[in-house]
Design a protein around this motif. Structure first.
Motif, PDB file in Angstrom:
ATOM      1  N   ALA A 185      11.839  13.886   8.859  1.00 12.34           N
ATOM      2  CA  ALA A 185      12.514  12.787   9.560  1.00 12.34           C
ATOM      3  C   ALA A 185      11.583  11.639   9.919  1.00 12.34           C
ATOM      4  O   ALA A 185      11.879  10.465   9.634  1.00 12.34           O
ATOM      5  CB  ALA A 185      13.207  13.332  10.805  1.00 12.34           C
ATOM      6  N   GLN A 186      10.454  11.916  10.576  1.00 13.30           N
ATOM      7  CA  GLN A 186       9.562  10.840  10.998  1.00 13.30           C
ATOM      8  C   GLN A 186       8.811  10.232   9.817  1.00 13.30           C
ATOM      9  O   GLN A 186       8.508   9.034   9.822  1.00 13.30           O
ATOM     10  CB  GLN A 186       8.592  11.343  12.073  1.00 13.30           C
ATOM     11  N   ASP A 187       8.534  11.030   8.787  1.00  8.53           N
ATOM     12  CA  ASP A 187       7.944  10.478   7.573  1.00  8.53           C
ATOM     13  C   ASP A 187       8.923   9.531   6.897  1.00  8.53           C
ATOM     14  O   ASP A 187       8.532   8.477   6.360  1.00  8.53           O
ATOM     15  CB  ASP A 187       7.555  11.595   6.606  1.00  8.53           C
ATOM     16  N   LYS A 188      10.199   9.880   6.905  1.00  8.08           N
ATOM     17  CA  LYS A 188      11.216   9.018   6.304  1.00  8.08           C
ATOM     18  C   LYS A 188      11.312   7.693   7.048  1.00  8.08           C
ATOM     19  O   LYS A 188      11.419   6.626   6.428  1.00  8.08           O
ATOM     20  CB  LYS A 188      12.566   9.732   6.299  1.00  8.08           C
ATOM     21  N   GLU A 202      10.836   3.960   5.575  1.00  8.73           N
ATOM     22  CA  GLU A 202      11.843   2.906   5.731  1.00  8.73           C
ATOM     23  C   GLU A 202      11.256   1.640   6.333  1.00  8.73           C
ATOM     24  O   GLU A 202      11.763   0.536   6.095  1.00  8.73           O
ATOM     25  CB  GLU A 202      12.989   3.421   6.602  1.00  8.73           C
ATOM     26  N   ALA A 203      10.183   1.804   7.095  1.00  9.45           N
ATOM     27  CA  ALA A 203       9.524   0.639   7.693  1.00  9.45           C
ATOM     28  C   ALA A 203       8.456   0.052   6.787  1.00  9.45           C
ATOM     29  O   ALA A 203       7.845  -0.972   7.115  1.00  9.45           O
ATOM     30  CB  ALA A 203       8.893   1.030   9.034  1.00  9.45           C
ATOM     31  N   ALA A 204       8.229   0.701   5.636  1.00 13.65           N
ATOM     32  CA  ALA A 204       7.168   0.272   4.723  1.00 13.65           C
ATOM     33  C   ALA A 204       7.635  -0.907   3.877  1.00 13.65           C
ATOM     34  O   ALA A 204       8.820  -1.267   3.868  1.00 13.65           O
ATOM     35  CB  ALA A 204       6.772   1.447   3.831  1.00 13.65           C
ATOM     36  N   PRO A 205       6.726  -1.546   3.121  1.00 13.37           N
ATOM     37  CA  PRO A 205       7.114  -2.645   2.220  1.00 13.37           C
ATOM     38  C   PRO A 205       8.154  -2.206   1.199  1.00 13.37           C
ATOM     39  O   PRO A 205       8.305  -1.021   0.886  1.00 13.37           O
ATOM     40  CB  PRO A 205       5.787  -3.019   1.540  1.00 13.37           C
ATOM     41  N   ALA A 206       8.836  -3.165   0.630  1.00  8.13           N
ATOM     42  CA  ALA A 206       9.975  -2.921  -0.256  1.00  8.13           C
ATOM     43  C   ALA A 206       9.686  -1.953  -1.395  1.00  8.13           C
ATOM     44  O   ALA A 206      10.515  -1.077  -1.678  1.00  8.13           O
ATOM     45  CB  ALA A 206      10.502  -4.246  -0.798  1.00  8.13           C
ATOM     46  N   ALA A 256      12.394   4.139  -3.347  1.00  8.24           N
ATOM     47  CA  ALA A 256      12.712   5.547  -3.617  1.00  8.24           C
ATOM     48  C   ALA A 256      13.831   6.063  -2.726  1.00  8.24           C
ATOM     49  O   ALA A 256      14.479   7.051  -3.049  1.00  8.24           O
ATOM     50  CB  ALA A 256      11.469   6.398  -3.434  1.00  8.24           C
ATOM     51  N   LEU A 257      14.065   5.394  -1.599  1.00 12.85           N
ATOM     52  CA  LEU A 257      15.098   5.852  -0.675  1.00 12.85           C
ATOM     53  C   LEU A 257      16.458   5.225  -0.967  1.00 12.85           C
ATOM     54  O   LEU A 257      17.459   5.645  -0.409  1.00 12.85           O
ATOM     55  CB  LEU A 257      14.686   5.504   0.768  1.00 12.85           C
TER      56      LEU A 257
END
Length: 638
Positions: free
Chosen positions: A590-593, A597-601, A606-607
């Motif tokens: 969950a926290q890795d996801k 999601e907050a990472a660059p485009a 992949a999500l």
């Protein structure tokens, strides 16, 4: 009436008659055999053999028909009717309304002893969600969630409801809807549990307190554990149906269900112990195996001692190699620091009593990825509780402790995680008081799920029979796996008197086109044991998920794994690739996801997929419930 000897129905009857010709492993418990005159035993076996041979006379080489001693079971008509709204122990009226006439329940009459049907009957409860497109029906698909002792009624119903929420615009969603269109989804309560004839083990004798921390592992603790196991075993053996609660009988019950549903082949998805049950079925009825998925496997070539010890080792590895590093990657969120080794050292520095209650709570959270955050909040809660209790007199004053927990900072500057950890600390403190300050011993009682778990394990195969040898195994394992070793302290089998059935072996499975699935860090069925089993299945395909620890993978909401499993179930082994060993990617925790999601485009790409479900949160809650159940059923009774 003359029956063509080539008739499949006659062949089924002959196979069942052959079952009655097997040595009566389930006929008489050892504590009765020890006092039985040899003449009685030999005469009874001779009579059983004579009856079986008479039945077998119609299976070839005879001009006349032969009576089938199991005909009354094979010719029964199932009375399908609307399921009771409390058939699974909770209100399912909403499911019944949504499914309409497709959802029906019935009770199957089975012989208590398949080798001696005159001994009496048991009932096996069955639930069926009929194929939505009858003209396209391929057959029934049976589910078993594991255990032993798992109730396939409740968990199957929850999983099917999630599939019903599938998004037809998603490739996986469309496949799941097609599965519901073309197969009857069938769940059942195995003999001994749920809505079937239930097994209970009880005695007035009081259970003794057994510590769970390695610092508490002394001679008195081992004696108490042995006393509890010995007394539980005797309580179970006092029940007259206990010897007939075994995998061989359940596999034959499944084959009767297959026959009564009108199918020539059994299609099956089994999780955890359900893989052992599926392998047993395939070994005794190889010609009747259709499509079979074995998800998170017990090594069918070994005994349950290896499974139990492997489970404890796997849980320690998960704790050290996956969950503590996960906490260290998110120190602000979990409040445990950024060094996994230091977090582990903090756990080992807790007082033995706090370790005891912590390990008891963690035991509920090992097997499902959806519980990863709760696992770490529980660790944080234990650390805070330990700090508070070290400042308190003994016994502690509940109001003072509660006030101290409210004032304690578990996760700085993070109100929601801070409250999650505090809530876990309060749960742990309640357990601490019950076990170490206000302990009241209770009479030993195993509810049906636990009674079946223990009975099947001991009835199926031989393990360590010497209590002292088992104590030595506990001591060795505690030194290597302190977080979960205590689960080994309950083992009824050294006091059982040996198995009641003969293991059928693995030979028929070796060339079957089975599909197996396993996560790398599975904490209930250790990967090394599962891979040892898979390595002997030359005709099977295997899906591995490196980095994952979910016990019970399908459905995983990932195209590689789910697409392969669904394609196999819908189209058969012809849909599988030429490569028999597949590797599918693990989903982030969950926290890795959230970090992704907050990472660059480019990293978020992949999500970005079409959602598998129309209401993803609703469906995910039901899948999580199903998988947490699979994990719970894989745990031995502490």
């Amino acid at each position: 009436m003359w029956v063509d000897p080539r008739s499949p129905l006659l062949h089924d009857a002959c196979d069942l008659a052959l079952a009655s010709a097997r040595p009566p492993f389930t006929v008489t418990p050892p504590f009765l055999l020890m006092n039985a005159p040899d003449l009685f035993i030999h005469t009874r076996w001779a009579a059983t053999l004579a009856t079986a041979l008479f039945a077998l006379s119609g299976c070839g080489g005879s001009d006349g028909p032969a009576p089938d001693p199991l005909a009354a079971y094979r010719t029964q008509t199932l009375a399908w009717q609307e399921c009771d709204t409390t058939a699974v122990g909770v209100d399912i009226s909403g499911y019944i309304t949504a499914a309409g006439e497709r959802l029906r329940c019935a009770s199957v009459r089975v012989p208590m002893d398949w080798s001696a049907p005159e001994r009496g009957d048991l009932q096996v409860a069955v639930m069926r969600l009929a194929a939505a497109q009858p003209q396209a029906r391929q057959g029934a698909l049976l589910f078993n969630p594991g255990g032993p002792g798992g109730d396939g009624l409740s968990y199957g119903l929850v999983l099917w409801s999630a599939f019903g929420n599938s998004n037809p615009q998603s490739p996986l969603g469309a496949q799941q809807l097609r599965l519901l269109d073309e197969f009857d989804m069938v769940g059942f309560s195995p003999r001994g549990v749920g809505s079937s004839t239930t097994l209970h083990c009880s005695t007035n004798a009081l259970q003794r307190l057994v510590g769970r921390a390695s610092a508490q592992l002394n001679a008195d603790n081992l004696d108490n554990a042995a006393y509890n196991s010995r007394t539980m075993a005797q309580a179970c053996l006092n029940n007259p149906i206990t010897s007939y609660i075994n995998t061989d009988a359940t596999a034959r019950d499944m084959d009767l269900v297959r026959h009564l549903l009108g199918d020539s082949k059994l299609n099956y998805v089994g999780y955890s112990y359900g893989t052992w049950l599926g392998a047993w079925y395939a070994s005794i009825f190889p010609e009747r195996v259709g499509r079979m998925v074995l998800d998170s496997s017990v090594d069918f070539t070994d005994n349950f001692d290896a499974a139990f010890i492997g489970q404890v080792q796997a849980r320690q590895r998960l704790h050290d190699a996956v969950l503590l590093p996960y906490a260290a990657r998110h120190p602000q969120y979990f409040g445990l620091g950024s060094d996994a080794a230091q977090i582990g050292a903090q756990v080992q520095a807790l007082s033995p009593q706090v370790q005891d209650v912590l390990y008891g709570e963690l035991e509920k959270l090992f097997s499902s990825r959806s519980a990863a955050d709760d696992y770490l909040f529980t660790v944080n809660g234990a650390r805070g509780l330990d700090a508070v209790l070290r400042q308190q007199p003994r016994p502690s004053a509940p109001e003072t402790v509660q006030q101290a927990l409210q004032a304690y900072t578990f996760v700085p500057d993070q109100p929601e995680p801070d409250q999650e950890a505090r809530a876990q600390a309060e749960v742990l403190y309640s357990a601490y008081r019950k076990r170490w300050e206000d302990y009241l011993p209770a009479s030993i009682y195993l509810k049906p799920e636990d009674a079946v778990y223990r009975s099947v394990v001991c009835n199926d195969v031989t393990g360590i029979t010497d209590p002292q040898a088992w104590n030595a195994a506990i001591t060795r394992t505690a030194a290597q796996s302190p977080v979960a070793f205590y689960e080994l302290q309950t083992n009824l089998c050294p006091y059982w008197g040996g198995p009641r059935v003969a293991h059928p072996g693995i030979a028929p499975l070796k060339t079957m086109p089975l599909l197996t699935v396993q996560s790398q860090y599975d904490a209930a069925t250790i990967t090394e044991n599962a891979e040892r089993f898979y390595a002997q299945l030359d005709g099977a395909w295997h899906i591995a998920v490196p980095g994952e620890y979910q016990h019970g993978l399908f459905p995983y909401q990932e195209p590689c794994l789910d697409g392969t499993v669904l394609g196999y179930l819908l189209e058969g082994p012809g849909s599988l690739p030429g490569q028999r060993h597949l590797r599918c990617p693990a989903r982030p925790l969950a926290q890795d996801k959230k970090a992704l999601e907050a990472a660059p485009a480019p990293q978020r790409a992949a999500l970005a997929t079409v959602p598998t479900y129309r209401d993803p949160a609703w469906a995910q809650a039901r899948i999580d419930y199903f998988k947490q159940g699979v994990g719970r059923l894989a745990r031995p009774l502490p």
